[in-house]
Design an enzyme around this catalytic site. Sequence first.
Site, short mmCIF file in Angstrom:
data_model
loop_
_atom_site.label_atom_id
_atom_site.label_comp_id
_atom_site.label_asym_id
_atom_site.label_seq_id
_atom_site.Cartn_x
_atom_site.Cartn_y
_atom_site.Cartn_z
N LYS A 1 -12.21 -4.19 3.77
CA LYS A 1 -11.01 -3.36 3.96
C LYS A 1 -11.15 -2.06 3.18
O LYS A 1 -11.36 -2.05 1.98
CB LYS A 1 -9.77 -4.11 3.47
N ASP B 1 -11.49 -1.54 -2.92
CA ASP B 1 -10.66 -0.58 -3.66
C ASP B 1 -11.45 0.02 -4.82
O ASP B 1 -11.23 -0.32 -5.99
CB ASP B 1 -9.39 -1.28 -4.18
N ASP C 1 -7.14 0.37 6.19
CA ASP C 1 -5.78 0.10 5.71
C ASP C 1 -5.18 1.39 5.16
O ASP C 1 -5.17 1.61 3.96
CB ASP C 1 -5.87 -0.99 4.63
N LEU C 2 -4.68 2.24 6.06
CA LEU C 2 -4.16 3.54 5.61
C LEU C 2 -2.64 3.59 5.56
O LEU C 2 -2.08 4.49 4.94
CB LEU C 2 -4.70 4.67 6.50
N LYS C 3 -1.98 2.68 6.22
CA LYS C 3 -0.50 2.61 6.20
C LYS C 3 0.12 3.99 6.35
O LYS C 3 0.99 4.41 5.57
CB LYS C 3 0.00 2.00 4.87
N LEU C 4 -0.31 4.70 7.38
CA LEU C 4 0.17 6.09 7.56
C LEU C 4 1.65 6.11 7.92
O LEU C 4 2.08 5.45 8.87
CB LEU C 4 -0.65 6.79 8.65
N TYR C 5 2.41 6.90 7.17
CA TYR C 5 3.86 6.93 7.38
C TYR C 5 4.29 8.35 7.70
O TYR C 5 4.34 9.22 6.82
CB TYR C 5 4.55 6.43 6.10
N ASP C 6 4.55 8.60 8.98
CA ASP C 6 5.01 9.93 9.40
C ASP C 6 5.52 9.81 10.84
O ASP C 6 5.49 8.71 11.41
CB ASP C 6 3.86 10.95 9.30
N ILE C 7 5.94 10.92 11.43
CA ILE C 7 6.38 10.85 12.83
C ILE C 7 5.15 10.54 13.71
O ILE C 7 4.02 10.84 13.32
CB ILE C 7 7.06 12.16 13.28
N PRO C 8 5.38 9.91 14.89
CA PRO C 8 4.24 9.47 15.71
C PRO C 8 3.19 10.55 15.96
O PRO C 8 1.98 10.29 15.82
CB PRO C 8 4.90 9.03 17.02
N THR D 1 3.36 -6.85 -0.84
CA THR D 1 3.38 -8.05 -1.69
C THR D 1 3.68 -7.73 -3.15
O THR D 1 3.87 -8.62 -3.96
CB THR D 1 2.04 -8.82 -1.58
N GLY E 1 -9.11 -8.63 -3.41
CA GLY E 1 -9.81 -7.50 -4.04
C GLY E 1 -10.23 -7.85 -5.45
O GLY E 1 -11.29 -8.42 -5.69
N ARG E 2 -9.34 -7.57 -6.41
CA ARG E 2 -9.70 -7.71 -7.83
C ARG E 2 -10.20 -9.09 -8.25
O ARG E 2 -11.14 -9.17 -9.05
CB ARG E 2 -8.52 -7.25 -8.70
O1 C5P Z 1 -6.90 -6.50 -5.74
P1 C5P Z 1 -5.96 -7.22 -4.81
O2 C5P Z 1 -6.46 -8.58 -4.41
O3 C5P Z 1 -4.54 -7.24 -5.31
O4 C5P Z 1 -6.00 -6.33 -3.48
C1 C5P Z 1 -5.07 -6.49 -2.44
C2 C5P Z 1 -5.29 -5.44 -1.40
O5 C5P Z 1 -4.38 -5.67 -0.35
C3 C5P Z 1 -5.08 -4.01 -1.88
O6 C5P Z 1 -6.07 -3.23 -1.24
C4 C5P Z 1 -3.71 -3.63 -1.35
O7 C5P Z 1 -3.62 -2.27 -1.00
C5 C5P Z 1 -3.62 -4.47 -0.09
N1 C5P Z 1 -2.26 -4.78 0.35
C6 C5P Z 1 -1.34 -5.46 -0.41
N2 C5P Z 1 -0.09 -5.71 0.07
C7 C5P Z 1 0.24 -5.33 1.29
C8 C5P Z 1 -0.68 -4.64 2.09
C9 C5P Z 1 -1.94 -4.40 1.59
O8 C5P Z 1 -1.65 -5.85 -1.54
N3 C5P Z 1 1.42 -5.65 1.79
#
Ligand code: C5P
Length: 246
Positions: free
Chosen positions: A36, A14, A65-72, A120, A216-217
């Site tokens: 990711k 990220d 991880d694009l989580k695209l949200y639209d019609i198919p 989450t 990530g962080r």
């Molecule tokens: O920095 P951190 O550890 O919080 O990163 C978590 C990653 O997981 C982010 O890229 C976030 O977009 C992704 N993610 C999430 N919850 C979801 C799906 C994906 O935190 N349900």
Amino acid sequence: MTFQPKDRLIFALDVPDKRQALDLVQLLEGEVGLFKLGLELYLAEGPGLLKELVNIIDPERIFLDLKLYDIPATVLGPIRSILHGLALFTLPSDLGPAALKSIVSNTAAAFRVLAVTVLTSTTGDDLKALGYERRYWENPARLVVDRAVMAKEAGCAGVVCSGREVKAVKEACGPDFLAVCPGIRPEWAAVPGDDQKRIVTPYEAIKNGADYIVVGRPIRTYPESQGGPVAAARRVVAEVAAASEP
Ligand code: C5P
């Protein structure tokens, strides 16, 4: 190929630009399993970055991880131009069973699809404000499990869920249905101003049955004085290894 503890660690790239992303890939290539790529980087750099990445790492190590949200039809348009052979791709489960099924069946050769159950960062209060039934906002895990069952029926390879819900997902969907868990917070790494809510440690997530954890962080911002991202990744992998022991 044997599955090592580090293979279960997905590092979230990220960052806002290609330079930072490629530096992190180079730094962590030997420390983590998958990388990711999320919206921030994909919007900034586009599909060209994917092509550059596959010159450095195997496409099977890339999770888009694009989580695209639209019609198919609108979701399928951009997906068709995305490189095939990637490890994982996400869709929001809110698309519903018919749309998920249609997109999954049209992309089966390209990558495995994960449905995002409930973010989450989402709490029971959020679900209440969004108009969900009491049984869901009282216990968001119920919504996660219902969505996981729907995603499995639609042909998804697995779901994204929190480490708190993974046990229930595995019970409902079986051991082969992938559970990928973000919201991972090691006890030894603080994230200032954290937006994640339904969190668990790497150890807990794996013990509960997660196939992969997304971090990530806690890795990216680990202080250089304590060894920086490489040291943090190794600490996470050590927890994964400890939790994987029978
Ligand atoms: O920095 P951190 O550890 O919080 O990163 C978590 C990653 O997981 C982010 O890229 C976030 O977009 C992704 N993610 C999430 N919850 C979801 C799906 C994906 O935190 N349900």
